[in-house]
Motif scaffolding. Structure first.
Motif, PDB file in Angstrom:
ATOM      1  N   SER A  35       0.834  -1.208   0.000  1.00 20.98           N
ATOM      2  CA  SER A  35       0.000   0.000   0.000  1.00 20.98           C
ATOM      3  C   SER A  35       0.866   1.255   0.000  1.00 20.98           C
ATOM      4  CB  SER A  35      -0.948  -0.005   1.201  1.00 20.98           C
ATOM      5  OG  SER A  35      -0.227   0.004   2.423  1.00 20.98           O
ATOM      6  N   GLY A  36       2.000   1.193   0.712  1.00 22.51           N
ATOM      7  CA  GLY A  36       2.930   2.327   0.698  1.00 22.51           C
ATOM      8  C   GLY A  36       3.526   2.544  -0.678  1.00 22.51           C
ATOM      9  N   LEU A  37       3.842   1.448  -1.358  1.00 14.92           N
ATOM     10  CA  LEU A  37       4.349   1.528  -2.729  1.00 14.92           C
ATOM     11  C   LEU A  37       3.306   2.171  -3.641  1.00 14.92           C
ATOM     12  CD1 LEU A  37       6.366   0.779  -4.998  1.00 14.92           C
ATOM     13  CD2 LEU A  37       5.346  -1.520  -5.011  1.00 14.92           C
ATOM     14  N   ALA A  38       2.049   1.751  -3.490  1.00 17.48           N
ATOM     15  CA  ALA A  38       0.977   2.301  -4.326  1.00 17.48           C
ATOM     16  C   ALA A  38       0.783   3.794  -4.073  1.00 17.48           C
ATOM     17  CB  ALA A  38      -0.328   1.549  -4.049  1.00 17.48           C
ATOM     18  N   GLU A  39       0.851   4.185  -2.811  1.00 18.70           N
ATOM     19  CA  GLU A  39       0.652   5.596  -2.466  1.00 18.70           C
ATOM     20  C   GLU A  39       1.703   6.481  -3.133  1.00 18.70           C
ATOM     21  OE1 GLU A  39       0.477   8.427   1.530  1.00 18.70           O
ATOM     22  OE2 GLU A  39       0.354   6.253   1.723  1.00 18.70           O
ATOM     23  N   ILE A  40       2.942   6.019  -3.126  1.00 18.11           N
ATOM     24  CA  ILE A  40       4.008   6.798  -3.766  1.00 18.11           C
ATOM     25  C   ILE A  40       3.876   6.737  -5.287  1.00 18.11           C
ATOM     26  CG2 ILE A  40       6.507   6.909  -4.133  1.00 18.11           C
ATOM     27  CD1 ILE A  40       6.819   6.050  -1.185  1.00 18.11           C
ATOM     28  N   GLU A  43       1.947   9.338  -7.307  1.00 20.16           N
ATOM     29  CA  GLU A  43       2.543  10.636  -7.637  1.00 20.16           C
ATOM     30  C   GLU A  43       3.029  10.668  -9.085  1.00 20.16           C
ATOM     31  OE1 GLU A  43       5.610  11.370  -4.762  1.00 20.16           O
ATOM     32  OE2 GLU A  43       4.303  10.851  -3.064  1.00 20.16           O
ATOM     33  N   TYR A  44       3.006   9.504  -9.736  1.00 22.13           N
ATOM     34  CA  TYR A  44       3.478   9.382 -11.114  1.00 22.13           C
ATOM     35  C   TYR A  44       2.305   9.002 -12.018  1.00 22.13           C
ATOM     36  CZ  TYR A  44       8.009   9.600  -8.883  1.00 22.13           C
ATOM     37  OH  TYR A  44       9.080  10.023  -8.147  1.00 22.13           O
ATOM     38  N   LYS A  45       2.479   9.239 -13.292  1.00 22.73           N
ATOM     39  CA  LYS A  45       1.364   9.093 -14.238  1.00 22.73           C
ATOM     40  C   LYS A  45       1.004   7.635 -14.496  1.00 22.73           C
ATOM     41  CE  LYS A  45       1.086  11.587 -17.925  1.00 22.73           C
ATOM     42  NZ  LYS A  45       1.404  12.257 -19.218  1.00 22.73           N
ATOM     43  N   GLU A  46      -0.300   7.372 -14.568  1.00 22.09           N
ATOM     44  CA  GLU A  46      -0.774   6.074 -15.036  1.00 22.09           C
ATOM     45  C   GLU A  46      -0.834   6.101 -16.573  1.00 22.09           C
ATOM     46  OE1 GLU A  46      -5.132   5.454 -14.768  1.00 22.09           O
ATOM     47  OE2 GLU A  46      -5.075   7.109 -13.305  1.00 22.09           O
ATOM     48  N   PRO A  47      -1.040   4.974 -17.226  1.00 21.50           N
ATOM     49  CA  PRO A  47      -1.199   3.615 -16.711  1.00 21.50           C
ATOM     50  C   PRO A  47       0.102   3.077 -16.092  1.00 21.50           C
ATOM     51  CG  PRO A  47      -2.017   3.789 -18.974  1.00 21.50           C
ATOM     52  CD  PRO A  47      -1.225   5.028 -18.696  1.00 21.50           C
ATOM     53  N   LEU A  62       1.792  -6.996  -6.176  1.00 23.79           N
ATOM     54  CA  LEU A  62       0.393  -7.390  -6.359  1.00 23.79           C
ATOM     55  C   LEU A  62      -0.523  -6.626  -5.406  1.00 23.79           C
ATOM     56  CD1 LEU A  62       1.025 -11.218  -6.785  1.00 23.79           C
ATOM     57  CD2 LEU A  62       0.389  -9.595  -8.586  1.00 23.79           C
ATOM     58  N   VAL A  63      -0.046  -6.375  -4.185  1.00 24.74           N
ATOM     59  CA  VAL A  63      -0.806  -5.523  -3.260  1.00 24.74           C
ATOM     60  C   VAL A  63      -0.939  -4.119  -3.846  1.00 24.74           C
ATOM     61  CG1 VAL A  63      -0.807  -4.413  -0.992  1.00 24.74           C
ATOM     62  CG2 VAL A  63      -0.153  -6.821  -1.193  1.00 24.74           C
ATOM     63  N   ALA A  64       0.161  -3.581  -4.363  1.00 22.14           N
ATOM     64  CA  ALA A  64       0.133  -2.242  -4.958  1.00 22.14           C
ATOM     65  C   ALA A  64      -0.845  -2.197  -6.131  1.00 22.14           C
ATOM     66  CB  ALA A  64       1.532  -1.842  -5.412  1.00 22.14           C
ATOM     67  N   ALA A  65      -0.855  -3.255  -6.937  1.00 26.22           N
ATOM     68  CA  ALA A  65      -1.779  -3.312  -8.077  1.00 26.22           C
ATOM     69  C   ALA A  65      -3.224  -3.232  -7.600  1.00 26.22           C
ATOM     70  CB  ALA A  65      -1.544  -4.599  -8.860  1.00 26.22           C
ATOM     71  N   ASN A  70      -8.165  -0.199  -7.152  1.00 22.58           N
ATOM     72  CA  ASN A  70      -9.304   0.231  -6.333  1.00 22.58           C
ATOM     73  C   ASN A  70      -9.482   1.746  -6.341  1.00 22.58           C
ATOM     74  OD1 ASN A  70      -9.829  -2.408  -5.674  1.00 22.58           O
ATOM     75  ND2 ASN A  70      -8.880  -2.319  -3.641  1.00 22.58           N
ATOM     76  N   LEU A  71      -8.369   2.454  -6.576  1.00 20.73           N
ATOM     77  CA  LEU A  71      -8.430   3.916  -6.625  1.00 20.73           C
ATOM     78  C   LEU A  71      -8.759   4.431  -8.023  1.00 20.73           C
ATOM     79  CD1 LEU A  71      -5.339   4.603  -4.348  1.00 20.73           C
ATOM     80  CD2 LEU A  71      -7.709   5.224  -3.822  1.00 20.73           C
ATOM     81  N   GLY A  72      -9.031   3.507  -8.942  1.00 18.92           N
ATOM     82  CA  GLY A  72      -9.455   3.889 -10.279  1.00 18.92           C
ATOM     83  C   GLY A  72      -8.344   4.050 -11.291  1.00 18.92           C
ATOM     84  N   SER A  73      -7.120   3.694 -10.928  1.00 12.56           N
ATOM     85  CA  SER A  73      -5.999   3.811 -11.863  1.00 12.56           C
ATOM     86  C   SER A  73      -5.980   2.623 -12.819  1.00 12.56           C
ATOM     87  CB  SER A  73      -4.672   3.866 -11.104  1.00 12.56           C
ATOM     88  OG  SER A  73      -4.616   4.994 -10.266  1.00 12.56           O
ATOM     89  N   LYS A  74      -5.437   2.849 -13.992  1.00 10.01           N
ATOM     90  CA  LYS A  74      -5.309   1.777 -14.977  1.00 10.01           C
ATOM     91  C   LYS A  74      -4.022   1.015 -14.702  1.00 10.01           C
ATOM     92  CE  LYS A  74      -5.911   0.832 -19.894  1.00 10.01           C
ATOM     93  NZ  LYS A  74      -6.150   1.425 -21.232  1.00 10.01           N
TER      94      LYS A  74
END
Length: 496
Positions: A35-40, A43-47, A62-65, A70-74
């Motif tokens: 989750s910490g990885l996902a939060e950081i 700050e960078y562009k998806e996808p 896989l947790v970050a994915a 869940n936050l709507g990112s691709k």
């Protein structure tokens, strides 16, 4: 100072936590890390393209994915293994996203699905291998690494860039070139040592709730400097701050003596004396009247050493036979700490064990080529084994070793290691090492213990260079700038 850990320490710490709380706690650690990885990453562009291996590093990805999705990112997930090859915790987290996020296995080096995802992503998250793997990579993994590096996408490494040894910074074959590394619990030593540091990019640490750890590896920082600068009481005099005695310079290299002497005085040595030839001293005294002269012979130097607090030997000396004899005699007969640099080290290559005969502490300050010559190794051996060789030499010779270069490594005889955070191409210039030896000598003169003086001197040297390059660029720094900018560097730190 910032604590640094190796892979065994972090594994042991995590295992003790899991054993103490419950076997399922490893999943909690993975959840916090991912989750910490996902939060950081947000700050960078998806996808986002998340490339996973099969171990717990993959589980973090896989947790970050899951969080990003869940936050709507691709998000695209590509795997190098079948799901039945996953570690237990990685498999648990794979099952949580299965059917919800596109997850494909990379089939081979012609996999168009992987190339399409790579081309269509903006940010790649490397979760191939973590701190548990430092062996040579397979050709398949090398191909994936090359593909990611060649893509020119923003790359975030999970815990450690794949291919970088987490303990030494060594690269065994290929390695991910990350823009950012998100590491967990504590920063790993290999992220701070070249070439690993170059591949790590910016390093950010996610707190995953690990307890405090005992370590013998540290990254120097401003707080360390503030706590350890010599005290300068108002009711002091020049004798309070000691005397630095330098044995430096020659007809060919008079400037080395000038730089070392001025550096010792500038950093606060109460008195500074130079033992060199009359010819050298005459050139120097016109521009540095504060430096006094000592006759260039053993008896005069030893007599002066009895009134001094530290000897700095080597800058600009040359390696003539008479110099070799003088250096060896001073090592065994002087009763004060000694900083050995340049030819002070070079003349000992056939008899380095003489350092063990010193009456007080010795600091060696070689650059990699001098260190290679001193140890009888080639330069590649030094560059590929910097941490190990610095530690083993300090322990074997019972001294402090300062291996100069980007992310300078300082190792003490008790195997405690300090790493400089500074890497500055501006310092790749003749004479900057002479200044460093003067800085360290001047700090010892003021009462700092030699190992501590080495750390403070290295940090100030790097910090000052950083300040200079803001004004003069990495091209135009001159060694004497390190002396003239030193007051500004100290003020810059103390006023924070």
């Amino acid at each position: 100072m910032i604590k640094l850990v190796n892979s065994e320490q972090i594994r042991s710490l995590e295992k003790s936590l899991v054993d103490k709380i419950s076997p399922e706690w490893s999943l909690t650690l993975m959840e916090v890390a991912g989750s910490g990885l996902a939060e950081i990453a947000r700050e960078y562009k998806e996808p986002y393209l998340i490339v996973c291996g099969k171990g717990n590093n993959a589980g973090d990805g896989l947790v970050a994915a899951r969080y990003l999705n869940n936050l709507g990112s691709k998000v695209f997930v590509f795997l190098t293994s079948n799901e039945d090859e996953f570690s237990h915790d990685a498999k648990v987290n794979f099952n949580m996203i299965k059917g919800k996020i596109p997850c494909l296995k990379i089939q081979d080096e012609k996999d168009n699905n992987f190339f399409n995802a790579l081309n269509n992503s903006n940010t790649v998250i490397d979760c191939l291998l973590g701190t548990g793997t430092n062996k040579k990579l397979s050709s398949f993994y090398e191909w994936i690494i090359n593909s990611i590096n060649d893509s020119k996408k923003t790359v975030i490494a999970c815990d450690i860039p794949t291919g970088v040894d987490p303990d030494t910074g060594r690269i065994n074959s290929k390695a991910i070139k990350a823009n950012l590394t998100v590491t967990f619990g504590y920063p790993k030593a290999g992220l701070m040592i070249y070439p690993g540091k170059k591949h790590a990019g910016i390093v950010r640490v996610v707190d995953i709730g690990l307890p405090d750890i005992s370590t013998n590896q540290y990254l120097l920082d401003d707080k360390f400097l503030i706590e350890n600068l010599p005290k300068r009481p108002d009711d002091s005099n020049k004798g309070t701050f000691g005397k630095t005695l330098l044995v430096c310079g020659s007809k060919k290299y008079p400037g080395a003596a000038l730089l070392s002497g001025k550096a010792a005085a500038a950093i606060g040595s109460g008195l500074t004396a130079l033992a060199s030839t009359e010819e050298v001293f005459q050139q120097i005294t016109a521009v540095t009247p504060e430096i006094t002269h000592v006759d260039f012979n053993l008896s005069s130097i030893l007599e002066e050493s009895m009134k001094s607090n530290v000897l700095v030997i080597g800058p600009g000396l040359t390696a003539e036979p008479e110099i070799e004899k003088l250096v060896k005699d001073l090592i065994t007969k002087a009763n004060i700490p000694i900083v050995l640099d340049a030819d002070g080290i070079n003349v000992l290559k056939e008899e380095k064990d003489i350092i063990k005969q010193a009456k007080k502490e010795i600091i060696l300050t070689p650059h990699p080529k001098e260190f290679a010559r001193f140890l009888g190794k080639n330069i590649d051996e030094i560059l590929n084994n910097k941490l190990e060789l610095t530690k083993s030499t300090a322990k074997e010779l019972s001294c402090t070793v300062v291996l100069k270069g980007p992310a300078t490594i300082i190792s003490h005889k008790d195997e405690t290691v300090y790493i400089s955070p500074f890497s500055n191409a501006a310092l790749a210039k003749g004479g900057t090492g002479d200044v460093l030896s003067g800085f360290i000598g001047g700090l010892i003169a003021q009462g700092l213990k030699p190992p501590l003086a080495a750390c403070v001197g290295v940090y100030l040297h790097g910090k000052t260079a950083e300040l200079i390059t803001r004004d003069k660029t990495v091209f135009s720094l001159l060694p004497q700038d390190l002396i003239s900018y030193l007051p500004s560097a100290i003020k810059n730190i103390l006023c924070k």
